[in-house]
Design a protein around this motif. Structure first.
Motif, PDB file in Angstrom:
ATOM      1  N   ALA A  21      43.150  39.996  53.208  1.00 24.90           N
ATOM      2  CA  ALA A  21      43.515  40.047  51.793  1.00 24.90           C
ATOM      3  C   ALA A  21      42.521  40.897  51.003  1.00 24.90           C
ATOM      4  N   VAL A  22      41.228  40.732  51.297  1.00 19.51           N
ATOM      5  CA  VAL A  22      40.202  41.519  50.601  1.00 19.51           C
ATOM      6  C   VAL A  22      40.384  43.010  50.889  1.00 19.51           C
ATOM      7  N   LEU A  23      40.625  43.358  52.139  1.00 18.07           N
ATOM      8  CA  LEU A  23      40.832  44.764  52.493  1.00 18.07           C
ATOM      9  C   LEU A  23      42.064  45.320  51.784  1.00 18.07           C
ATOM     10  N   SER A  24      43.113  44.499  51.677  1.00 18.70           N
ATOM     11  CA  SER A  24      44.336  44.966  51.013  1.00 18.70           C
ATOM     12  C   SER A  24      44.100  45.197  49.525  1.00 18.70           C
ATOM     13  N   ALA A  25      43.139  44.470  48.947  1.00 20.33           N
ATOM     14  CA  ALA A  25      42.817  44.670  47.534  1.00 20.33           C
ATOM     15  C   ALA A  25      41.968  45.930  47.350  1.00 20.33           C
ATOM     16  N   LEU A  26      40.977  46.096  48.207  1.00 18.52           N
ATOM     17  CA  LEU A  26      40.064  47.230  48.054  1.00 18.52           C
ATOM     18  C   LEU A  26      40.701  48.565  48.421  1.00 18.52           C
ATOM     19  N   VAL A  27      41.818  48.539  49.124  1.00 17.61           N
ATOM     20  CA  VAL A  27      42.490  49.795  49.416  1.00 17.61           C
ATOM     21  C   VAL A  27      43.075  50.394  48.136  1.00 17.61           C
ATOM     22  N   GLN A  28      43.242  49.544  47.110  1.00 16.76           N
ATOM     23  CA  GLN A  28      43.742  50.020  45.819  1.00 16.76           C
ATOM     24  C   GLN A  28      42.663  50.830  45.084  1.00 16.76           C
ATOM     25  N   ARG A  29      41.443  50.238  45.023  1.00 16.55           N
ATOM     26  CA  ARG A  29      40.313  50.883  44.333  1.00 16.55           C
ATOM     27  C   ARG A  29      39.070  50.033  44.565  1.00 16.55           C
ATOM     28  N   ARG A  76      26.793  45.745  35.299  1.00 13.14           N
ATOM     29  CA  ARG A  76      26.498  44.591  34.453  1.00 13.14           C
ATOM     30  C   ARG A  76      27.367  44.686  33.197  1.00 13.14           C
ATOM     31  N   GLU A  77      28.044  43.577  32.882  1.00 11.40           N
ATOM     32  CA  GLU A  77      28.888  43.535  31.697  1.00 11.40           C
ATOM     33  C   GLU A  77      28.317  42.501  30.726  1.00 11.40           C
ATOM     34  N   GLY A  78      27.750  42.981  29.604  1.00 11.94           N
ATOM     35  CA  GLY A  78      27.170  42.059  28.632  1.00 11.94           C
ATOM     36  C   GLY A  78      26.068  41.229  29.252  1.00 11.94           C
ATOM     37  N   ARG A  79      26.146  39.909  29.036  1.00 14.18           N
ATOM     38  CA  ARG A  79      25.129  39.004  29.564  1.00 14.18           C
ATOM     39  C   ARG A  79      25.472  38.473  30.943  1.00 14.18           C
ATOM     40  N   ARG A  80      26.577  38.924  31.493  1.00 11.50           N
ATOM     41  CA  ARG A  80      26.974  38.446  32.811  1.00 11.50           C
ATOM     42  C   ARG A  80      26.004  38.959  33.875  1.00 11.50           C
ATOM     43  N   PRO A  81      25.868  38.196  34.986  1.00 10.83           N
ATOM     44  CA  PRO A  81      24.980  38.639  36.072  1.00 10.83           C
ATOM     45  C   PRO A  81      25.451  39.976  36.650  1.00 10.83           C
ATOM     46  N   GLU A  82      24.519  40.696  37.207  1.00 15.01           N
ATOM     47  CA  GLU A  82      24.854  41.974  37.828  1.00 15.01           C
ATOM     48  C   GLU A  82      25.797  41.750  39.010  1.00 15.01           C
ATOM     49  N   ARG A  83      26.798  42.617  39.125  1.00 14.64           N
ATOM     50  CA  ARG A  83      27.787  42.473  40.182  1.00 14.64           C
ATOM     51  C   ARG A  83      27.822  43.716  41.052  1.00 14.64           C
ATOM     52  N   THR A  84      28.025  43.495  42.351  1.00 14.02           N
ATOM     53  CA  THR A  84      28.090  44.602  43.295  1.00 14.02           C
ATOM     54  C   THR A  84      29.539  45.040  43.466  1.00 14.02           C
ATOM     55  N   VAL A  85      29.772  46.329  43.295  1.00  9.37           N
ATOM     56  CA  VAL A  85      31.108  46.890  43.491  1.00  9.37           C
ATOM     57  C   VAL A  85      31.224  47.379  44.932  1.00  9.37           C
ATOM     58  N   TYR A  86      32.317  46.989  45.583  1.00 10.13           N
ATOM     59  CA  TYR A  86      32.541  47.377  46.973  1.00 10.13           C
ATOM     60  C   TYR A  86      33.755  48.307  47.080  1.00 10.13           C
ATOM     61  N   ARG A  87      33.725  49.133  48.118  1.00 10.12           N
ATOM     62  CA  ARG A  87      34.897  49.939  48.449  1.00 10.12           C
ATOM     63  C   ARG A  87      35.189  49.768  49.939  1.00 10.12           C
ATOM     64  N   ILE A  88      36.404  50.052  50.323  1.00  6.66           N
ATOM     65  CA  ILE A  88      36.778  49.952  51.727  1.00  6.66           C
ATOM     66  C   ILE A  88      36.276  51.196  52.450  1.00  6.66           C
ATOM     67  N   ASP A  90      36.223  53.784  56.047  1.00  2.00           N
ATOM     68  CA  ASP A  90      37.227  54.301  56.978  1.00  2.00           C
ATOM     69  C   ASP A  90      37.508  53.271  58.076  1.00  2.00           C
ATOM     70  N   ALA A  91      36.446  52.594  58.530  1.00  2.00           N
ATOM     71  CA  ALA A  91      36.632  51.552  59.546  1.00  2.00           C
ATOM     72  C   ALA A  91      37.461  50.402  58.989  1.00  2.00           C
ATOM     73  N   GLY A  92      37.245  50.085  57.700  1.00  2.00           N
ATOM     74  CA  GLY A  92      38.022  49.029  57.064  1.00  2.00           C
ATOM     75  C   GLY A  92      39.493  49.391  56.946  1.00  2.00           C
ATOM     76  N   ARG A  93      39.790  50.648  56.625  1.00  2.99           N
ATOM     77  CA  ARG A  93      41.189  51.101  56.551  1.00  2.99           C
ATOM     78  C   ARG A  93      41.859  51.009  57.923  1.00  2.99           C
ATOM     79  N   THR A  94      41.115  51.413  58.945  1.00  6.08           N
ATOM     80  CA  THR A  94      41.647  51.324  60.302  1.00  6.08           C
ATOM     81  C   THR A  94      41.945  49.877  60.677  1.00  6.08           C
ATOM     82  N   GLU A  95      41.006  48.972  60.306  1.00  7.38           N
ATOM     83  CA  GLU A  95      41.189  47.545  60.588  1.00  7.38           C
ATOM     84  C   GLU A  95      42.392  46.990  59.835  1.00  7.38           C
ATOM     85  N   LEU A  96      42.554  47.357  58.576  1.00  8.29           N
ATOM     86  CA  LEU A  96      43.677  46.883  57.761  1.00  8.29           C
ATOM     87  C   LEU A  96      45.007  47.292  58.390  1.00  8.29           C
ATOM     88  N   VAL A  97      45.113  48.554  58.787  1.00 11.78           N
ATOM     89  CA  VAL A  97      46.353  49.061  59.377  1.00 11.78           C
ATOM     90  C   VAL A  97      46.624  48.406  60.727  1.00 11.78           C
TER      91      VAL A  97
END
Length: 238
Positions: A21-29, A76-88, A90-97
Motif C-alpha cells: 500500500a505504501v509503495l502504491s501511494a509513493l508511486v504517485q509522488r 517542517r510545517e509551522g510548529r509541527r515536528p520535522e517530517r521526512t519525505v520519501y520517494r519510491i 527503482d527497486a521499489g517500482r520493480t517490487e510494486l509491479v
C-alpha cells in the motif's frame, strides 16, 4: 482441500501488505509518512488489504532499509515536528509491479472465517444452523444493496479502473448469497444429504455408526514420507 495451482506467497524483503500500500501511494509522488497514511485511508486501502496501522512506521523503516524507498528531504510545517519525505526507488517500482503481478495472476491459499465456521457446521443442530445461515443471508443481502448504491455513486466521479476491487467484492458476495440460497433451500425442504443423521446426532446425543466409522477411517494415519510426524516429547510449536 487445496486445489491444484494454489501456491504460497513469494517471500519478500518486506512482506507486510501495508508495504504494498505504501509503495502504491509513493508511486504517485513523494510524501512524508503522515501524508501517506492520510492518502491510504482516503483511498480505503485499509479495507482492501489486511494490515495493522500499528506497524506503519516499522514498515516505512523496513522499506527504507531495503532501499525500496528513500528519503529525499526533511520538511517542517509551522510548529509541527520535522517530517521526512520519501520517494519510491527503482527497486521499489520493480517490487510494486512484481507484487501486483503475483497477486493478480496466482491463486493463494486463503482462509476466510466463514469457511472455518462451515467446517464445524455439524456442531450445530440443523435447525439452528439453518436459522443462522438465513440470518447471514439477510445481513449479506442488506450489505449488497448498500454496496451497489455506494459503487454506483463512486462510478459517477471515479474511473472504473480504481473501483475494480469493489466490483470484485460485489461479485464474491453475490456468489456467496446465491450459494446460501441454494443451501437453505435444501435444508428447509429436507433434501440435504445426511440431514436425518445430522439431526439424530443432536437429538439423541449418540454418534451414528456411519459417522463414527467415517471419523475412524479418515483419522487413520497414512504413510507419507513428505509429512513430518511429531515424536513423543518433541516441541512442535516453534
Amino acid at each position: 482441500m487445496t486445489s491444484e495451482g494454489v501456491t504460497v506467497p513469494k517471500r519478500r524483503k518486506v512482506g507486510n501488505l501495508l508495504a504494498l500500500a505504501v509503495l502504491s501511494a509513493l508511486v504517485q509522488r513523494p510524501m512524508h509518512p503522515y501524508e501517506i497514511a492520510t492518502a491510504l485511508r482516503a483511498w480505503g486501502k485499509d479495507q482492501d488489504m489486511d494490515f495493522k496501522w500499528g506497524s506503519f512506521y516499522t514498515v516505512i523503516g523496513n522499506l527504507d532499509k531495503h532501499h525500496l524507498i528513500e528519503a529525499v528531504e526533511n520538511v517542517r510545517e509551522g510548529r509541527r515536528p520535522e517530517r521526512t519525505v520519501y520517494r519510491i526507488t527503482d527497486a521499489g517500482r520493480t517490487e510494486l509491479v512484481d507484487w501486483a503481478r503475483e497477486l493478480v495472476s496466482t491463486p493463494m491459499a486463503e482462509h476466510p472465517r466463514f469457511r472455518a465456521g462451515l467446517s464445524v457446521l455439524a456442531a450445530l443442530h440443523p435447525d439452528e444452523a439453518t436459522g443462522l445461515l438465513r440470518q447471514r443471508l439477510d445481513l449479506l443481502e442488506a450489505a449488497l444493496r448498500q454496496d451497489r448504491e455506494t459503487l454506483d455513486t463512486h462510478l459517477r466521479e471515479i474511473p472504473r479502473l480504481f473501483l475494480v476491487e469493489s466490483e470484485y467484492d460485489l461479485a464474491i458476495r453475490n456468489a456467496e448469497a446465491d450459494w446460501l440460497r441454494a443451501l437453505l433451500a435444501e435444508l428447509t425442504s429436507g433434501t440435504y444429504p445426511g440431514l436425518d443423521t445430522w439431526r439424530a446426532f443432536h437429538e439423541t446425543g449418540e454418534m451414528p455408526a456411519e459417522l463414527s466409522e467415517l471419523a475412524e477411517r479418515t483419522a487413520a494415519p497414512k504413510s507419507n514420507p513428505d509429512t513430518p510426524t511429531p515424536e513423543a516429547g518433541t516441541d512442535t510449536t516453534g
